[in-house]
Design a protein around this motif. Structure first.
Motif, PDB file in Angstrom:
ATOM      1  N   THR A   1       0.945  -1.983  -0.162  1.00 26.57           N
ATOM      2  CA  THR A   1       0.164   0.158  -0.471  1.00 26.57           C
ATOM      3  C   THR A   1       0.956   1.237  -0.026  1.00 26.57           C
ATOM      4  O   THR A   1       1.387   1.297   0.992  1.00 26.57           O
ATOM      5  CB  THR A   1      -0.637   0.269   1.213  1.00 26.57           C
ATOM      6  OG1 THR A   1      -2.010  -0.781   1.204  1.00 26.57           O
ATOM      7  CG2 THR A   1      -1.856   1.683   0.969  1.00 26.57           C
ATOM      8  N   SER A   2       0.254   2.334  -0.459  1.00 29.15           N
ATOM      9  CA  SER A   2       1.641   3.775  -0.547  1.00 29.15           C
ATOM     10  C   SER A   2       1.146   4.274   0.503  1.00 29.15           C
ATOM     11  O   SER A   2      -0.385   3.979   0.895  1.00 29.15           O
ATOM     12  CB  SER A   2       0.549   4.237  -2.532  1.00 29.15           C
ATOM     13  OG  SER A   2      -0.253   4.728  -2.565  1.00 29.15           O
TER      14      SER A   2
ATOM     15  N   THR B   1      -3.205   3.856  -2.724  1.00 27.88           N
ATOM     16  CA  THR B   1      -3.260   2.635  -3.236  1.00 27.88           C
ATOM     17  C   THR B   1      -2.861   1.445  -3.245  1.00 27.88           C
ATOM     18  O   THR B   1      -1.464   1.775  -2.250  1.00 27.88           O
ATOM     19  CB  THR B   1      -2.681   2.844  -4.544  1.00 27.88           C
ATOM     20  OG1 THR B   1      -3.607   4.697  -5.136  1.00 27.88           O
ATOM     21  CG2 THR B   1      -2.964   2.251  -5.909  1.00 27.88           C
ATOM     22  N   THR B   2      -3.531   0.052  -3.277  1.00 27.06           N
ATOM     23  CA  THR B   2      -2.857  -0.612  -2.554  1.00 27.06           C
ATOM     24  C   THR B   2      -2.836  -1.837  -4.000  1.00 27.06           C
ATOM     25  O   THR B   2      -3.560  -2.431  -5.259  1.00 27.06           O
ATOM     26  CB  THR B   2      -3.995  -2.210  -1.665  1.00 27.06           C
ATOM     27  OG1 THR B   2      -3.998  -0.801  -0.507  1.00 27.06           O
ATOM     28  CG2 THR B   2      -3.271  -2.826  -1.710  1.00 27.06           C
TER      29      THR B   2
ATOM     30  N   ALA C   1      -1.656   4.137 -11.517  1.00 31.46           N
ATOM     31  CA  ALA C   1      -1.066   4.203  -9.806  1.00 31.46           C
ATOM     32  C   ALA C   1       0.017   5.445  -9.570  1.00 31.46           C
ATOM     33  O   ALA C   1       0.530   5.820 -10.247  1.00 31.46           O
ATOM     34  CB  ALA C   1      -0.028   3.137 -10.778  1.00 31.46           C
ATOM     35  N   GLU C   2      -0.380   6.034  -8.357  1.00 30.95           N
ATOM     36  CA  GLU C   2      -0.219   6.997  -8.091  1.00 30.95           C
ATOM     37  C   GLU C   2       1.190   7.174  -7.104  1.00 30.95           C
ATOM     38  O   GLU C   2       1.926   6.335  -6.916  1.00 30.95           O
ATOM     39  CB  GLU C   2      -1.098   7.525  -6.015  1.00 30.95           C
ATOM     40  CG  GLU C   2      -1.036   7.102  -5.470  1.00 30.95           C
ATOM     41  CD  GLU C   2      -2.443   7.243  -4.585  1.00 30.95           C
ATOM     42  OE1 GLU C   2      -2.671   8.142  -4.792  1.00 30.95           O
ATOM     43  OE2 GLU C   2      -2.224   6.667  -3.116  1.00 30.95           O
TER      44      GLU C   2
ATOM     45  N   TYR D   1       5.410   2.760  -1.336  1.00 34.25           N
ATOM     46  CA  TYR D   1       4.542   1.435  -1.190  1.00 34.25           C
ATOM     47  C   TYR D   1       5.430   0.495  -0.305  1.00 34.25           C
ATOM     48  O   TYR D   1       6.254   0.138  -0.730  1.00 34.25           O
ATOM     49  CB  TYR D   1       3.904   0.510  -2.266  1.00 34.25           C
ATOM     50  CG  TYR D   1       2.979   1.383  -4.066  1.00 34.25           C
ATOM     51  CD1 TYR D   1       3.389   2.325  -4.452  1.00 34.25           C
ATOM     52  CD2 TYR D   1       1.611   1.258  -3.910  1.00 34.25           C
ATOM     53  CE1 TYR D   1       2.871   3.578  -4.948  1.00 34.25           C
ATOM     54  CE2 TYR D   1       1.606   1.408  -4.814  1.00 34.25           C
ATOM     55  CZ  TYR D   1       1.913   2.657  -5.417  1.00 34.25           C
ATOM     56  OH  TYR D   1       0.768   3.289  -6.039  1.00 34.25           O
TER      57      TYR D   1
END
Lengths: 166, 191
Positions: B126-127, B133-134, B175-176, B180
């Protein structure tokens, strides 16, 4: 010639004296004869066992005398068979009866020492003491089966060995 | 007459003596206590020497699959080079490394290691950015030492055994940016 009555009295005194002397010499002070003794006991030690994570069996095979612990897939440091040292003043035969198994405990857990008689000296046949307080040693062994992933801990306990002096 | 009396007395004395000796013979029995001890230790040490790191990824705008294939790295203590992350698409990756587990034990303590990795789709990364975002770390066993894919790892006591760990992450095009992170549990069974 000595008159017969006088001769009889003298003879009677002699008989009584001899009998009393015999009783004094051969009647023992107590009803028990001296038996042999155990004058030294060395503990049975399985040493420090760096146990294989899958478990192992640790054996001290002392049927033919003093022995060190052996394992199949672990590393054992130190340890030794147990030992009784017996002696007696006169020639004696000693029968030895070992326990079938003995629990030892550590940290709330129990390990079982088994096959003690199979791995110890003079099982079933006994041992002869030569007398004269000459020491005779008796080696004691056994086996521990350990499961895998045992926690690190120290175990201890004791066993009773029966001795019959004849 | 005197001689007759003396003989009779002597015989009677000996008979009495013999009787007393027989009455004095006994067998003795007794118990002895012997102490017992044993100490259980283990010299096995498991260390996560290096975390799995996919590196710094300048992500292809179309998204990309980033893979670290460590299945071919020798599981031994010879210091085999770690595997590096590789992108399928146009992403540019800086740094990164396969993970590393080291197992040691005393000389003579030898055993096999059966490595059990998490199943596909079970490790989330996860970020830390807003929106969190995961993505999923996948195909771990196929890209790592030991396990069902590469088999049992043999360990010889006295030397370290290294187990290299890889895997794969699919980053979507949206994806941000951010860091992560996550974790996974790897089980080592010894036999």
């Amino acid at each position: 010639m000595i008159p017969s009555q006088r001769r009889t009295s003298v003879q009677r005194v002699k008989i009584i004296s001899f009998t009393l002397l015999t009783l004094f010499c051969f009647f023992p002070a107590s009803n028990d004869l001296e038996a042999g003794e155990v004058y030294q006991v060395t503990p049975l030690s399985f040493g420090s066992i760096d146990l294989n994570p899958s478990g192992d069996t640790i054996l001290i095979a002392a049927k033919n005398g003093a022995a060190s612990p052996t394992s199949f897939q672990s590393v054992v440091t130190g340890g030794n068979s147990g030992q009784l040292t017996l002696r007696s003043t006169t020639v004696e035969h000693v029968d030895i009866v070992y326990p079938s198994s003995v629990p030892i405990s550590g940290g709330g857990d129990i390990l079982l020492i088994t096959h003690i008689a199979d791995n110890s000296q003079y099982t079933g046949v006994g041992v002869d003491l030569p007398g004269g307080n000459i020491p005779v040693t008796v080696s004691v062994g056994g086996q521990i089966k350990l499961k895998g992933n045992e926690d690190n801990r120290t175990f201890s306990g004791s066993m009773t060995i029966n001795l019959f002096f004849n | 007459m005197n001689k007759t009396w003396k003989k009779g007395t002597l015989v009677a004395g000996l008979a009495l003596t013999g009787f007393l000796v027989m009455q004095g013979s006994t067998a003795m029995a007794g118990d002895v206590t012997m102490n017992i001890d044993a100490a259980i230790t283990t010299s096995i040490v498991e260390t996560v020497t290096t975390d799995l790191d996919l590196g710094s990824i300048d992500l292809d705008p179309a998204g990309d699959t980033i893979t670290i294939d460590a299945g071919g790295v020798a599981a031994s203590g010879d210091g085999g080079a770690a595997a590096l992350p590789v992108a399928t698409g146009a992403s540019v990756i800086t740094g990164g490394t396969s993970g590393l587990i080291t197992v040691t034990s005393a000389a003579g303590v030898n055993f096999d290691i059966d490595v059990v990795y998490p199943g596909d789709g079970t490790v989330n990364v996860t970020s830390d950015a807003t929106g969190a975002t995961t993505v999923t770390l996948d195909s771990i066993e196929g890209n790592s030492g030991g396990g069902a894919t590469n088999g049992t790892v043999n360990h010889t006591g006295g030397a370290p055994t290294e187990i290299h760990v890889g895997g794969q992450v699919v980053f979507p095009s949206d994806a941000e940016a951010g860091t992560y992170s996550g974790s996974m549990t790897i089980t080592l069974n010894y036999s």
